[in-house]
Design an enzyme around this catalytic site. Structure first.
Site, PDB file in Angstrom:
ATOM      1  CB  ILE A   1       1.611   6.365   4.765  1.00  0.00           C
ATOM      2  CG1 ILE A   1       3.096   6.597   4.470  1.00  0.00           C
ATOM      3  CG2 ILE A   1       0.725   6.966   3.670  1.00  0.00           C
ATOM      4  CD1 ILE A   1       3.509   8.048   4.290  1.00  0.00           C
TER       5      ILE A   1
ATOM      6  CE  LYS B   1       0.540  -0.260  10.134  1.00  0.00           C
ATOM      7  NZ  LYS B   1       0.107  -1.338  11.055  1.00  0.00           N
TER       8      LYS B   1
ATOM      9  CG  HIS C   1      -0.258  -0.300   2.507  1.00  0.00           C
ATOM     10  ND1 HIS C   1       0.634   0.575   3.074  1.00  0.00           N
ATOM     11  CD2 HIS C   1      -0.305  -1.383   3.339  1.00  0.00           C
ATOM     12  CE1 HIS C   1       1.088   0.073   4.205  1.00  0.00           C
ATOM     13  NE2 HIS C   1       0.550  -1.121   4.386  1.00  0.00           N
ATOM     14  CD  GLU C   2      -0.164   5.400  -2.191  1.00  0.00           C
ATOM     15  OE1 GLU C   2       0.819   6.159  -2.161  1.00  0.00           O
ATOM     16  OE2 GLU C   2      -0.563   4.854  -3.235  1.00  0.00           O
TER      17      GLU C   2
ATOM     18  CG  HIS D   1       4.230  -1.800   1.965  1.00  0.00           C
ATOM     19  ND1 HIS D   1       2.901  -2.161   1.986  1.00  0.00           N
ATOM     20  CD2 HIS D   1       4.830  -2.507   2.958  1.00  0.00           C
ATOM     21  CE1 HIS D   1       2.703  -3.047   2.938  1.00  0.00           C
ATOM     22  NE2 HIS D   1       3.850  -3.273   3.554  1.00  0.00           N
TER      23      HIS D   1
ATOM     24  NE  ARG E   1      -2.345  -8.975  10.444  1.00  0.00           N
ATOM     25  CZ  ARG E   1      -1.028  -9.065  10.662  1.00  0.00           C
ATOM     26  NH1 ARG E   1      -0.310  -7.983  10.861  1.00  0.00           N
ATOM     27  NH2 ARG E   1      -0.421 -10.245  10.661  1.00  0.00           N
TER      28      ARG E   1
ATOM     29  CB  SER F   1      -2.506  -1.766   8.251  1.00  0.00           C
ATOM     30  OG  SER F   1      -2.434  -3.151   8.512  1.00  0.00           O
TER      31      SER F   1
END
Ligand code: PAF
Length: 279
Positions: free
Chosen positions: A176, A149, A34-35, A37, A187, A185
């Site tokens: 982020i 995070k 996602h953003e 990463h 998840r 996340s």
């Protein structure tokens, strides 16, 4: 961009880069990018000549009742994200490539891993340290990038890199968030619409905690009380922990008079989410 599935392929590629004097950054991930990463990859691309992204759902860091089987996976999309962000190589091994039969050596840590997420996930950090140590040995990067995070993970990996003299710079990158404040996340994809709304309570409670500290409150108990009380207003939320710990050793503090991490882990339905801030 190439995709390698064996350790041998990665070593060959990295050694060719090294012969040319190029620097190498590593972004370890479990995929479903996602953003958050993407921001790690983008930063790594800016700071290194070549970037390797590992995409490996590491079985060793999941407990027996955790979500290893259901953890989201989408390698085609991940490859596109990596390429778009400028990575040079994706390492996507099978579990058997990382852990041959008879595998029995682990990287464990006596400090930092017992509290916070380590309390309810007792095998987690041994799995994280072992796989990250292996990735460090395989890629031998100059720098490795991790998100804030997973603040405990970042502290643990910094400590491991120092203890084991890796000589790798560990770069921590900011959380982020979605527009409404939910920390990105993989998840989050488990949440249905109602749970997605309920999950906003994590960031909301932490923002209030931060305001309280910024207003001069230095009692950790008062901050925990406020954050806990706000989370408990959400019927779908079940607290795993709300902690205020020192930022270096991750030990619970009574008084906030130095750098601290305020961290929460909360089940929203069956999904366990984490979030934090540092002051
Ligand atoms: O943060 C993660 O995604 C994982 O814990 C890591 C660092 C890639 C190790 O499997």
């Amino acid at each position: 961009m190439d995709i390698a599935v064996t350790i041998k392929e990665v070593r060959k590629q990295v050694s060719e880069w090294r012969k040319k004097g190029l620097s190498v950054g590593l972004v370890p991930t479990m995929g479903y990018l996602h953003e958050g990463h993407k921001s790690l990859i983008t930063r790594a691309v800016a700071e290194n000549d070549k970037v390797v992204v590992s995409v490996f759902v590491n079985p060793m860091q999941f407990g027996p009742s955790e979500d290893l089987e259901s953890y989201p996976r989408d390698m085609d999309r991940d490859a596109a994200v990596c390429e778009d962000a400028g990575a040079a190589l994706v390492f996507h091994p099978e579990p058997s490539e990382m852990y041959h039969s008879g595998f029995s050596s682990y990287v464990d840590m006596d400090t930092l891993t017992g509290g916070l997420c380590g309390k309810s996930r007792p095998v987690h950090f041994r799995g994280v340290c072992t796989v990250v140590a292996k990735l460090f040995n395989i890629v031998v990067p100059d720098r490795a990038y991790f998100g804030q995070k997973d603040a405990q993970q970042l502290a643990v990996i910094r400590h491991m890199a120092d203890d084991l003299s890796y000589g790798i710079e560990i770069v921590g990158c900011p959380i982020i968030r979605e527009k409404d404040g939910l920390a990105k996340s993989s998840r989050n994809t488990y949440l249905n619409d109602t749970e997605r709304k309920a999950a906003l309570i994590l960031n909301k409670s932490l923002s209030e905690g931060r305001k309280l500290i910024n207003a001069g409150e230095n009692s950790a108990d008062k901050v925990k009380e406020l954050v806990t009380g706000i989370i408990n207003t959400e019927p779908l939320a079940k607290i795993d922990y709300v902690e205020v710990v020192s930022w270096d050793l991750l030990e619970p503090v009574k008084e906030i008079n130095g750098p601290v991490l305020v961290a929460v882990a909360v089940f929203i339905g069956k999904t366990r989410l984490i979030d934090n801030f540092t002051v």
